[in-house]
Write an enzyme that holds these catalytic residues in place. Sequence first.
Site, PDB file in Angstrom:
ATOM      1  N   ARG A   1     -21.268  28.314  -7.916  1.00 55.29           N
ATOM      2  CA  ARG A   1     -22.515  29.043  -7.861  1.00 55.29           C
ATOM      3  C   ARG A   1     -23.755  28.202  -8.255  1.00 55.29           C
ATOM      4  O   ARG A   1     -24.817  28.380  -7.638  1.00 55.29           O
ATOM      5  CB  ARG A   1     -22.622  30.356  -8.885  1.00 55.29           C
TER       6      ARG A   1
ATOM      7  N   GLU B   1     -24.344  26.216  -5.262  1.00 50.50           N
ATOM      8  CA  GLU B   1     -25.075  27.020  -4.294  1.00 50.50           C
ATOM      9  C   GLU B   1     -26.571  27.257  -4.762  1.00 50.50           C
ATOM     10  O   GLU B   1     -27.359  27.168  -3.767  1.00 50.50           O
ATOM     11  CB  GLU B   1     -24.347  28.413  -4.330  1.00 50.50           C
TER      12      GLU B   1
ATOM     13  N   SER C   1     -35.044  13.064 -15.499  1.00 53.69           N
ATOM     14  CA  SER C   1     -34.041  12.490 -16.278  1.00 53.69           C
ATOM     15  C   SER C   1     -32.882  13.229 -16.405  1.00 53.69           C
ATOM     16  O   SER C   1     -32.879  14.302 -17.093  1.00 53.69           O
ATOM     17  CB  SER C   1     -34.487  11.537 -17.372  1.00 53.69           C
TER      18      SER C   1
END
Length: 147
Positions: free
Chosen positions: A88, A91, A114
């Site tokens: 996920r 995704e 960073s």
Amino acid sequence: MNRNDVTEKIIATKVAKGIKWEAVAKKIGHSKEWTTALCLGQMTATAEQAKVLGKIFGLTAEEQKWLQVVPYKGSLPTAVPTDPLIYRWYEIVNVYGTTIKELIHEEFGDGIMSAIDFSMDITREPDPKGDRVNVVLSGKFLPYKTY
């Protein structure tokens, strides 16, 4: 023996003893997020931190030294993760990555966030429709230099 062996021992001991990452973090003196990354082999411990982890997880002197070796960063075994929770996140980056990039560049200019000068906070957010996972990522903006 290598760093992965030490990580596996830490996880096995955590499970066997019912240890919580937050409790480990309190003894180390850092956030639960950074401490978990350390214990999972993604950060480098100081000698003092390694000694504390040694007491918590029953690590030998040699195993404590492995905690002080700079690790090879990156913990995912495949290019596309198969674990549903990690997938996920993949995704989210696939769908919203260009949006995040665009909005960061619009606000800050040409550069990066960073992952070294970085912090993360993960908390439970109560919600009547079902508790939510609240993740805050904070990284220093590093502009690209011209030369």
